[in-house]
Scaffold this active site. Structure first.
Site, PDB file in Angstrom:
ATOM      1  N   LYS A 181       0.834  -1.205   0.000  1.00  0.00           N
ATOM      2  CA  LYS A 181       0.000   0.000   0.000  1.00  0.00           C
ATOM      3  C   LYS A 181       0.865   1.249   0.000  1.00  0.00           C
ATOM      4  O   LYS A 181       0.540   2.242  -0.636  1.00  0.00           O
ATOM      5  CB  LYS A 181      -0.935   0.010   1.203  1.00  0.00           C
ATOM      6  CG  LYS A 181      -2.096  -0.955   1.070  1.00  0.00           C
ATOM      7  CD  LYS A 181      -3.178  -0.656   2.088  1.00  0.00           C
ATOM      8  CE  LYS A 181      -4.382  -1.562   1.881  1.00  0.00           C
ATOM      9  NZ  LYS A 181      -5.457  -1.276   2.824  1.00  0.00           N
ATOM     10  N   LYS A 209      -8.049 -10.701 -10.881  1.00  0.00           N
ATOM     11  CA  LYS A 209      -9.098 -10.929  -9.902  1.00  0.00           C
ATOM     12  C   LYS A 209     -10.151  -9.825 -10.001  1.00  0.00           C
ATOM     13  O   LYS A 209      -9.807  -8.650 -10.201  1.00  0.00           O
ATOM     14  CB  LYS A 209      -8.475 -10.938  -8.506  1.00  0.00           C
ATOM     15  CG  LYS A 209      -9.316 -11.651  -7.486  1.00  0.00           C
ATOM     16  CD  LYS A 209      -8.557 -11.808  -6.174  1.00  0.00           C
ATOM     17  CE  LYS A 209      -9.547 -11.851  -5.040  1.00  0.00           C
ATOM     18  NZ  LYS A 209      -8.958 -11.656  -3.734  1.00  0.00           N
ATOM     19  N   LYS A 240     -12.990  -3.733  -7.851  1.00  0.00           N
ATOM     20  CA  LYS A 240     -13.547  -2.426  -8.203  1.00  0.00           C
ATOM     21  C   LYS A 240     -12.478  -1.504  -8.756  1.00  0.00           C
ATOM     22  O   LYS A 240     -12.751  -0.665  -9.602  1.00  0.00           O
ATOM     23  CB  LYS A 240     -14.154  -1.772  -6.956  1.00  0.00           C
ATOM     24  CG  LYS A 240     -15.611  -2.082  -6.794  1.00  0.00           C
ATOM     25  CD  LYS A 240     -16.192  -1.206  -5.704  1.00  0.00           C
ATOM     26  CE  LYS A 240     -16.249   0.238  -6.134  1.00  0.00           C
ATOM     27  NZ  LYS A 240     -16.614   1.149  -5.055  1.00  0.00           N
TER      28      LYS A 240
END
Ligand code: TRP
Length: 338
Positions: free
Chosen positions: A119, A203, A206
């Site tokens: 991240k 995968k 969104k």
């Protein structure tokens, strides 16, 4: 006590971030698992809105998404009679316990968290700075779990490391202040890996964009359009199934009766399958699963969300307050009261 009643006393804790629209990957992965767990265990399920502010956020959207997630989960069948469903920030003891755990979590351990490293890279590229909150994310997660003395945590592979950290924090607390917290175990479910219809090697997510996920509550027309145009191949190739076709078969397996799945499989093996027919079947059977959920969702109002959140927070707080009272006492902070 019967074995089923014994199990009902085992605490399960799990959180989900208020990401906005849910998709069928979330449903067949996390949510269906929650539905099964609420039948068997004492479950605490929450919307992790404090985790959502570890990266840039929009306040109105966060509030909206949190409330929406409550209603979506209710529509999916999370039952406030069976599980405690609440919003993390409505139980402020989570963040208080997080601060205590900050004193017990090793900086070196946090630096090694794979999710943080990933991240951080993304945030460094796209946002002004990497927040301390992002770094501290796993410690808040430890507080989320231990505040309810959670014994089992249903998580995906990617959260195993966070759970290991939670156990280390529990161990350290127990060693310093006397046995109090359990060392929670992961409940790994074999969550199906649903892929993007438009790019079936990735995968379903969104973040890839609207073509790449089938939202639980999107209009039937666009839902069908995404399935109709899903990537397949020119026909069975002999040998391995292409990712797009495998994805359609996976969806059919999840949504349709076994005989339907088997008959398409047979046609595939014979080389007589027509993908247009397969796609129609996938759509029909998915809709069969989703229609009742959509109907329930349409009945739910803002008032239902508010009522559910209030009830859940009150139930969760009763437990969380007790834990904090005990933690404060053991570590030597807080008012000395009766
Ligand atoms: N980090 C989890 C995720 O992204 C969400 C989460 C927050 C969680 N707190 C939790 C999951 C506590 C399990 C238990 O999926």
């Amino acid at each position: 006590m019967s074995p089923a009643e014994e199990k009902k006393k085992v605490r399960v804790v799990s959180g989900i971030q208020p990401t906005g629209e849910l998709h069928i990957g979330n449903y067949f992965g996390a949510i269906k698992n929650w539905l099964a767990l609420q039948e068997e265990y004492e479950c605490f399920f929450f919307i992790a809105d404090y985790h959502a502010i570890t990266e840039e956020w929009n306040p109105e959207r966060l509030r909206e998404n949190t409330q929406r997630m409550v209603l979506d989960l209710l529509a999916c069948g999370i039952d406030p009679e069976r599980a405690v469903l609440f919003v993390q920030s409505h139980v402020p003891e989570h963040t208080e316990l997080c601060w205590v755990f900050n004193a017990l979590a090793s900086y070196g351990d946090l630096l090694r968290m794979t999710q943080f490293k990933e991240k951080r890279e993304h945030v460094e590229r796209t946002q002004e700075f990497v927040s301390v909150g992002l770094f501290d994310y796993p410690v808040l997660q430890a507080a989320d779990i231990l505040i309810y003395h959670g014994a089992k945590v249903p998580v995906g592979e990617d959260q195993i490391q966070h759970l290991e950290l939670t156990r280390r924090i529990a161990r350290r607390f127990n060693a310093r202040f006397g046995a109090y917290f359990p060392e929670p175990e992961p409940l790994l479910s074999e969550a199906p890996r649903i892929m993007s219809p438009a790019a079936p090697e990735k995968k379903m997510s969104k973040s890839l964009g609207p073509k790449h996920y089938l939202a639980l509550f999107e209009p039937e027309e666009s839902f069908w359009e995404k399935i109709r145009t899903a990537v397949t191949d020119v026909g069975p190739q002999g040998g391995t199934m292409s990712p797009g076709v495998a994805n359609l078969f996976l969806l059919l397996k999840l949504a349709a009766p076994p005989e339907v799945y088997e008959s398409f499989r047979t046609e595939y093996d014979r080389g007589t399958i027509r993908y247009a027919k397969l796609k129609e079947a996938v759509f029909e059977h998915l809709m069969g699963v989703l229609r009742p959920i959509r109907e329930r969702r349409a009945q739910l109002t803002e008032a239902d969300a508010r009522a559910a959140m209030e009830r859940g927070a009150a139930q969760a707080r009763r437990v969380a307050e007790q834990t904090l009272r005990e933690v404060r006492r053991r570590i030597g902070v807080g008012p000395v009261g009766p």
